[in-house]
Design a protein around this motif. Structure first.
Motif, PDB file in Angstrom:
ATOM      1  N   LEU A  87     -14.596  20.432  20.227  1.00  0.00           N
ATOM      2  CA  LEU A  87     -14.195  21.151  19.019  1.00  0.00           C
ATOM      3  C   LEU A  87     -13.682  22.542  19.366  1.00  0.00           C
ATOM      4  CD1 LEU A  87     -14.133  21.273  15.885  1.00  0.00           C
ATOM      5  CD2 LEU A  87     -16.450  22.211  16.001  1.00  0.00           C
ATOM      6  N   ALA A  88     -14.368  23.225  20.284  1.00  0.00           N
ATOM      7  CA  ALA A  88     -13.934  24.560  20.702  1.00  0.00           C
ATOM      8  C   ALA A  88     -12.548  24.509  21.332  1.00  0.00           C
ATOM      9  CB  ALA A  88     -14.945  25.152  21.684  1.00  0.00           C
ATOM     10  N   LEU A  89     -12.282  23.478  22.133  1.00  0.00           N
ATOM     11  CA  LEU A  89     -10.973  23.334  22.754  1.00  0.00           C
ATOM     12  C   LEU A  89      -9.889  23.116  21.707  1.00  0.00           C
ATOM     13  CD1 LEU A  89      -9.068  22.953  25.165  1.00  0.00           C
ATOM     14  CD2 LEU A  89      -9.756  20.543  25.213  1.00  0.00           C
ATOM     15  N   VAL A  90     -10.144  22.211  20.770  1.00  0.00           N
ATOM     16  CA  VAL A  90      -9.154  21.907  19.736  1.00  0.00           C
ATOM     17  C   VAL A  90      -8.831  23.150  18.911  1.00  0.00           C
ATOM     18  CG1 VAL A  90      -8.793  20.613  17.591  1.00  0.00           C
ATOM     19  CG2 VAL A  90      -9.724  19.465  19.602  1.00  0.00           C
ATOM     20  N   VAL A  91      -9.854  23.926  18.580  1.00  0.00           N
ATOM     21  CA  VAL A  91      -9.634  25.146  17.791  1.00  0.00           C
ATOM     22  C   VAL A  91      -8.891  26.193  18.612  1.00  0.00           C
ATOM     23  CG1 VAL A  91     -10.780  27.092  16.671  1.00  0.00           C
ATOM     24  CG2 VAL A  91     -11.595  24.773  16.267  1.00  0.00           C
ATOM     25  N   THR A 203      -9.247  11.759  20.428  1.00  0.00           N
ATOM     26  CA  THR A 203      -9.573  11.364  21.797  1.00  0.00           C
ATOM     27  C   THR A 203     -10.475  12.398  22.464  1.00  0.00           C
ATOM     28  OG1 THR A 203      -7.491  10.145  22.048  1.00  0.00           O
ATOM     29  CG2 THR A 203      -8.634  10.781  24.062  1.00  0.00           C
ATOM     30  N   VAL A 204     -10.146  13.670  22.310  1.00  0.00           N
ATOM     31  CA  VAL A 204     -10.958  14.727  22.914  1.00  0.00           C
ATOM     32  C   VAL A 204     -12.363  14.751  22.315  1.00  0.00           C
ATOM     33  CG1 VAL A 204     -11.239  17.230  23.099  1.00  0.00           C
ATOM     34  CG2 VAL A 204      -9.026  16.191  23.599  1.00  0.00           C
ATOM     35  N   LEU A 205     -12.465  14.698  20.992  1.00  0.00           N
ATOM     36  CA  LEU A 205     -13.776  14.792  20.347  1.00  0.00           C
ATOM     37  C   LEU A 205     -14.657  13.582  20.653  1.00  0.00           C
ATOM     38  CD1 LEU A 205     -12.824  16.279  16.858  1.00  0.00           C
ATOM     39  CD2 LEU A 205     -13.876  17.454  18.789  1.00  0.00           C
ATOM     40  N   PHE A 206     -14.087  12.388  20.548  1.00  0.00           N
ATOM     41  CA  PHE A 206     -14.877  11.182  20.813  1.00  0.00           C
ATOM     42  C   PHE A 206     -15.288  11.094  22.277  1.00  0.00           C
ATOM     43  CE2 PHE A 206     -13.415   8.270  17.063  1.00  0.00           C
ATOM     44  CZ  PHE A 206     -13.978   9.169  16.181  1.00  0.00           C
TER      45      PHE A 206
END
Length: 306
Positions: A87-91, A203-206
């Motif tokens: 989540l931190a990466l996506v944000v 994909t990143v979160l899962f």
């Protein structure tokens, strides 16, 4: 996208959704036993859905609702923290880091609001609500049943699993989720505008959550709800043939229906977990991150139908 069922592609067939409600163990967790794990799972998936509706964005304000709902999931059960690195990466890929940091008080503010009724006993509340030093019960451990209880309770095992968890996250962050030629921190801190796709976010979160499952200190039966719904997505991110994907799903389901926990079942669970993790790693031959204006020489992974 659709799929014809062959290996090597990235499309997810619609019929795979039918398998999810057929899980006997999942039905027990959600309907019969009413574990709070199931409630947390619902809320965290709602937060992911809200994040997808807000993505892509350059406004931190649009990310506040998803952050609040994600914090609400954590207030139900702390396993939602497994999603936090992703989540931190996506944000951070969407808004400047200093703006992304504004979501921290939003996240913590809800935790404080939930704690207000218990502030008269704040030491007890913090000790029990955030019990990081908890020693789990060996007899309920589905994933470590092949170990003796003496080995299971050793702190060295806990630290080794935590270290392995961190190392694998760093490898995925640098070599699969971010640009291989620039690295995770360089992409986050000095990125250009990166138009994230829904496929990248999910994909990143899962995967981030699943890595935590693979190196979990213990897995009890109710923990199946933490990741069961993500397994078809992750398996269809591998290049395995459809029959193998279905076999892996079936074996994991059988493992969670073996009672009490059995050493052979625990070994099979680890084999299936690491088969999925390895398959996801091998299928992403490059960065999942879309190329920015200064990274045109790095070809991003795109979706293909089987």
């Amino acid at each position: 996208g659709g799929s014809k069922g062959g290996g090597g592609g990235r499309g997810i067939p619609a019929w795979i959704v039918v398998l999810l409600p057929l899980s006997r163990r999942l039905m027990s967790l959600f309907v019969l036993r009413l574990f709070n794990d199931a409630v947390e799972s619902f809320i965290v998936h709602l937060a992911i859905l809200m994040l997808l509706y807000a993505t892509p964005t350059r406004s931190v304000v649009r990310l506040i609702p998803a952050s609040l709902v994600f914090s609400a999931a954590i207030s139900v059960k702390m396993n939602g923290l497994l999603y936090l690195p992703g989540l931190a990466l996506v944000v951070a890929l969407q808004v400047p880091v200093w703006r992304a940091a504004l979501l921290v008080p939003v996240f913590l503010g809800l935790q404080v609001a939930v704690a207000v009724p218990f502030l008269g006993f704040w030491r007890e509340y913090l000790g029990r609500a955030f019990e990081f030093g908890r020693v789990f019960t060996w007899k309920w451990s589905v994933n470590w049943a092949m170990l003796s209880e003496e080995v299971f309770v050793r702190k060295e095992l806990a630290w080794a699993l935590l270290a392995a968890h961190a190392v694998v996250l760093v490898f995925f962050g640098n070599l699969r989720w971010a640009n291989m030629k620039r690295g995770f921190l360089d992409v986050v801190l000095f990125k250009n505008s990166v138009p994230l796709t829904a496929d990248f976010v999910v994909t990143v979160l899962f995967t981030c959550n699943f890595i935590g499952i693979c190196f979990a200190r213990t897995i009890h039966y109710q923990f199946y709800s933490w990741y069961c719904q993500t397994l078809p997505f992750l398996l269809w991110r591998t290049n395995y043939p459809t029959w193998l994907r279905l076999v892996i799903l079936a074996v994991i389901e059988v493992v969670y229906n073996v009672y009490p926990p059995h050493p052979v079942a625990a070994v099979l669970l680890h084999i299936c977990h690491f088969a999925i993790l390895t398959g996801v790693w091998m299928s992403q031959r490059g960065s999942l991150l879309p190329a920015s204006s200064h990274d045109r020489d790095v070809e991003p992974i795109t979706s293909k139908s089987d």
